[in-house]
Write an enzyme that holds these catalytic residues in place. Structure first.
Site, mmCIF file in Angstrom:
data_model
loop_
_atom_site.group_PDB
_atom_site.id
_atom_site.type_symbol
_atom_site.label_atom_id
_atom_site.label_comp_id
_atom_site.label_asym_id
_atom_site.label_seq_id
_atom_site.Cartn_x
_atom_site.Cartn_y
_atom_site.Cartn_z
ATOM 1 N N PHE A 11 2.014 -17.566 -5.674
ATOM 2 C CA PHE A 11 2.715 -17.987 -6.882
ATOM 3 C C PHE A 11 3.146 -16.792 -7.738
ATOM 4 O O PHE A 11 4.340 -16.516 -7.901
ATOM 5 C CB PHE A 11 1.824 -18.938 -7.677
ATOM 6 C CG PHE A 11 2.308 -19.276 -9.058
ATOM 7 C CD1 PHE A 11 3.648 -19.553 -9.295
ATOM 8 C CD2 PHE A 11 1.419 -19.330 -10.121
ATOM 9 C CE1 PHE A 11 4.097 -19.872 -10.576
ATOM 10 C CE2 PHE A 11 1.844 -19.651 -11.396
ATOM 11 C CZ PHE A 11 3.189 -19.914 -11.628
ATOM 12 N N ILE A 12 2.180 -16.044 -8.253
ATOM 13 C CA ILE A 12 2.528 -14.918 -9.117
ATOM 14 C C ILE A 12 3.180 -13.806 -8.308
ATOM 15 O O ILE A 12 4.213 -13.249 -8.699
ATOM 16 C CB ILE A 12 1.285 -14.399 -9.859
ATOM 17 C CG1 ILE A 12 0.711 -15.495 -10.765
ATOM 18 C CG2 ILE A 12 1.639 -13.168 -10.688
ATOM 19 C CD1 ILE A 12 -0.595 -15.118 -11.438
ATOM 20 N N ASN A 32 -1.281 -12.909 3.957
ATOM 21 C CA ASN A 32 -1.899 -13.396 5.194
ATOM 22 C C ASN A 32 -1.747 -14.904 5.369
ATOM 23 O O ASN A 32 -2.289 -15.483 6.308
ATOM 24 C CB ASN A 32 -3.388 -13.015 5.238
ATOM 25 C CG ASN A 32 -4.230 -13.803 4.264
ATOM 26 O OD1 ASN A 32 -3.717 -14.383 3.301
ATOM 27 N ND2 ASN A 32 -5.537 -13.833 4.481
ATOM 28 N N GLN A 86 -1.783 -8.467 -6.030
ATOM 29 C CA GLN A 86 -1.968 -9.869 -6.410
ATOM 30 C C GLN A 86 -2.824 -10.647 -5.411
ATOM 31 O O GLN A 86 -3.271 -11.753 -5.704
ATOM 32 C CB GLN A 86 -0.609 -10.571 -6.522
ATOM 33 C CG GLN A 86 0.442 -9.813 -7.311
ATOM 34 C CD GLN A 86 0.055 -9.611 -8.753
ATOM 35 O OE1 GLN A 86 -0.226 -10.571 -9.465
ATOM 36 N NE2 GLN A 86 0.033 -8.360 -9.202
ATOM 37 N N ALA A 88 -5.626 -12.318 -3.291
ATOM 38 C CA ALA A 88 -7.016 -12.688 -3.554
ATOM 39 C C ALA A 88 -7.297 -14.028 -2.891
ATOM 40 O O ALA A 88 -6.377 -14.817 -2.650
ATOM 41 C CB ALA A 88 -7.278 -12.799 -5.060
ATOM 42 N N TYR A 154 -16.025 -16.301 -7.943
ATOM 43 C CA TYR A 154 -14.662 -15.817 -8.125
ATOM 44 C C TYR A 154 -14.590 -14.853 -9.309
ATOM 45 O O TYR A 154 -14.029 -13.750 -9.204
ATOM 46 C CB TYR A 154 -13.713 -16.997 -8.347
ATOM 47 C CG TYR A 154 -12.296 -16.596 -8.668
ATOM 48 C CD1 TYR A 154 -11.437 -16.141 -7.680
ATOM 49 C CD2 TYR A 154 -11.813 -16.669 -9.971
ATOM 50 C CE1 TYR A 154 -10.134 -15.764 -7.972
ATOM 51 C CE2 TYR A 154 -10.512 -16.296 -10.278
ATOM 52 C CZ TYR A 154 -9.679 -15.845 -9.275
ATOM 53 O OH TYR A 154 -8.392 -15.469 -9.577
ATOM 54 N N ILE A 195 -1.692 -28.827 -14.495
ATOM 55 C CA ILE A 195 -0.371 -29.222 -14.993
ATOM 56 C C ILE A 195 0.449 -29.878 -13.899
ATOM 57 O O ILE A 195 1.088 -30.923 -14.118
ATOM 58 C CB ILE A 195 0.369 -28.010 -15.588
ATOM 59 C CG1 ILE A 195 -0.317 -27.547 -16.867
ATOM 60 C CG2 ILE A 195 1.833 -28.346 -15.853
ATOM 61 C CD1 ILE A 195 0.288 -26.295 -17.484
ATOM 62 N N ARG A 218 -7.954 -24.333 -22.605
ATOM 63 C CA ARG A 218 -7.363 -23.300 -21.759
ATOM 64 C C ARG A 218 -6.212 -22.618 -22.500
ATOM 65 O O ARG A 218 -5.506 -23.228 -23.292
ATOM 66 C CB ARG A 218 -6.811 -23.909 -20.450
ATOM 67 C CG ARG A 218 -7.862 -24.415 -19.502
ATOM 68 C CD ARG A 218 -8.652 -23.301 -18.865
ATOM 69 N NE ARG A 218 -9.652 -23.800 -17.939
ATOM 70 C CZ ARG A 218 -10.879 -24.182 -18.282
ATOM 71 N NH1 ARG A 218 -11.253 -24.121 -19.554
ATOM 72 N NH2 ARG A 218 -11.735 -24.611 -17.380
ATOM 73 N N GLY A 279 -18.400 -24.787 -11.802
ATOM 74 C CA GLY A 279 -17.868 -23.429 -11.873
ATOM 75 C C GLY A 279 -16.731 -23.233 -12.849
ATOM 76 O O GLY A 279 -16.307 -22.102 -13.086
#
Length: 328
Positions: A11-12, A32, A86, A88, A154, A195, A218, A279
């Site tokens: 996304f980012i 990946n 980016q 992760a 995370y 969202i 948030r 979490g």
């Protein structure tokens, strides 16, 4: 410039790669294609990057590979000016299920990126960190001096990677910047986000489902503002060695967010509630004064403006995007 984007099909990362290609830069994307969510959205992200490169003087190369492959990183970055890291293993809940996998990608992968940058004398590494590093709030909004007590593997992995970024700057003189993102949203966002789920359900005449009591808050950041912050760091060295919050104009509780989405689409729908998820942080809210002071960062949209734009985009792209949300 020659720009390397890890996680560039996400996304980012996809929005960053697209914007740099559109600006005429030569962009290499590494991803990946981890099936954390339907890969159809990554295909659209890559298509957007390729289209931007075609329409400009820039270029793009898409590489299927992982940040866990140190040799690949070194070979791909031998001409790179700036790395935007980016990549992760995303997802707080996913990290609770597989903490070892999160550590491998988010911590070891980051060390591999830094080693490649050091070996190839890269000008700067900009790292995508997260508000998850804060965890339990002692006060709000969070400033960068707030204690870090992450409540998920995370968050721990993101904080560990931040420390590696700092150490590589202090010990090896590698220019690094860590950006703590606060819940980024917008076109082509991950389909399993609150969202996108609220919008999808309301579009289908179904009530939005809230996990927990809806009182958790948030700080939602529009994707265009994240792109702007990253572009400022392409040549600006004012934030080298620093950690900065990248957030929005204010925070909002999840119940109110659901109401904002519902009222935009179908005000007659009720709200539904279900059990909270393990979490998840109770509250996030960014103090962005440091980013404003160092690089002139200013968010351009509040949550209501951003949600309205996302709903418009959703309606235009509903045919391909909605099935991804429904199946997420």
């Amino acid at each position: 410039m020659d720009i390397f984007v890890t996680g560039g099909a996400g996304f980012i990362g996809g929005h960053l790669a697209e914007s740099f290609a559109a600006a005429g830069h030569d962009v290499t994307v590494l991803d990946n294609y981890e099936p954390y969510y339907d890969l159809g959205i990554k295909e659209h992200n890559v298509e957007a990057v390729e289209a931007a490169a075609t329409d400009s003087d820039g270029s793009c190369e898409i590489v299927d590979g992982s940040v866990t492959d140190a040799d690949l990183l070194t070979s791909l970055t031998n001409q790179t000016d700036v790395i935007y890291h980016q990549a992760a293993q995303a997802g707080v809940r996913k990290s609770v299920e597989e903490p070892d996998k999160v550590n491998e990608f988010n911590v070891t992968g980051t060390v591999n990126v830094l080693e490649a940058a050091r070996t190839n004398d890269v000008d700067r590494v900009v790292y995508a960190s997260s508000s998850s590093v804060y965890g339990k709030p002692e006060y709000l909004p969070y400033d960068e001096a707030h204690p870090n007590e992450p409540v998920s593997p995370y968050g721990v992995s993101k904080l560990s990677a931040e420390h590696y970024m700092r150490v590589y700057n202090e010990v090896y003189g590698l220019p690094t910047v860590s950006l703590r993102y606060f819940t980024v949203y917008g076109p082509r966002m991950r389909p399993n986000m609150a969202i996108s789920n609220f919008v999808s359900r309301c579009m289908r005449g179904e009530p939005p489902v809230i996990y927990g009591d809806g009182e958790q808050t948030r700080d939602f950041t529009y994707i265009a503002d994240v792109v702007d912050a990253n572009h400022r760091l392409l040549t600006d060295d004012s934030a080298d060695g620093e950690v900065m919050n990248i957030g929005s104009t204010d925070n909002i509780d999840i119940e109110t967010l659901a109401e904002v989405v519902r009222d935009e689409i179908d005000p007659d729908l009720p709200l539904e509630y279900t059990e909270a998820r393990d979490g998840d942080a109770e509250h996030t809210h960014a103090d962005i004064s440091k980013a404003n002071e160092l690089i002139g960062y200013e968010p351009s949209r509040d949550i209501r403006e951003g949600v309205g734009e996302f709903i418009d985009w959703y309606e235009t792209n509903r045919e391909w995007y909605e099935p991804l949300v429904v199946n997420s």
